[in-house]
Design an enzyme around this catalytic site. Structure first.
Site, short mmCIF file in Angstrom:
data_model
loop_
_atom_site.label_atom_id
_atom_site.label_comp_id
_atom_site.label_asym_id
_atom_site.label_seq_id
_atom_site.Cartn_x
_atom_site.Cartn_y
_atom_site.Cartn_z
N ILE A 102 0.87 -1.18 0.00
CA ILE A 102 0.00 0.00 0.00
C ILE A 102 0.90 1.23 0.00
O ILE A 102 1.29 1.74 1.03
CB ILE A 102 -0.97 0.00 1.20
CG1 ILE A 102 -1.85 -1.25 1.16
CG2 ILE A 102 -1.84 1.25 1.18
CD1 ILE A 102 -2.86 -1.35 2.29
N HIS A 103 1.25 1.67 -1.21
CA HIS A 103 2.09 2.86 -1.38
C HIS A 103 1.22 4.05 -1.77
O HIS A 103 -0.01 3.96 -1.71
CB HIS A 103 3.19 2.58 -2.42
CG HIS A 103 2.65 2.13 -3.74
ND1 HIS A 103 2.40 2.99 -4.78
CD2 HIS A 103 2.29 0.90 -4.18
CE1 HIS A 103 1.92 2.31 -5.81
NE2 HIS A 103 1.84 1.04 -5.48
N ALA A 104 1.82 5.15 -2.12
CA ALA A 104 1.10 6.42 -2.31
C ALA A 104 -0.10 6.35 -3.26
O ALA A 104 -1.20 6.80 -2.91
CB ALA A 104 2.06 7.50 -2.78
#
Length: 113
Positions: A42-44
């Protein structure tokens, strides 16, 4: 009533599990568990999309994983969880539109994470 459903991911592990309603302190909460498949977790970009999707609903939404929990409508809190590929998260939804939010958020996770 508890309903449990499992699907198997490409690596043979569980992709998602649902537990329709659980009781916590007398309140009923909808929740599902999901194993993150995105190579960078779960990145930007997906975190921003998740927050935007969650904001469409009135219900309180909490995501737990990596030993931490956060309000799913708060981008910085969500990214601070450090959720990586292969980690299992628990997503809880509680509120007046939880039925609709549950289906929408589960579909979001299947399509994006």
């Amino acid at each position: 009533m508890n309903l449990r459903r499992e699907a198997v991911g490409q690596q043979g592990g569980p992709l998602y599990k649902t537990n329709k309603k659980t009781e916590t302190g007398g309140a009923k909460v909808k929740e599902f568990r999901f194993t993150i498949n995105d190579p960078v977790g779960i990145h930007a970009r997906p975190a921003g999309l998740l927050v935007k999707k969650a904001a469409e609903f009135q219900s309180k939404m909490t995501i737990s994983g990596n030993g931490k929990s956060a309000d799913a409508k708060k981008l910085i809190k969500l990214m601070s969880l450090g959720i990586k590929q292969g980690m299992e998260i628990t997503y809880q939804i509680e509120g007046e539109d939880e039925e609709t939010a549950y289906e929408a958020m589960l579909n979001f996770f299947k399509e994006n994470l």
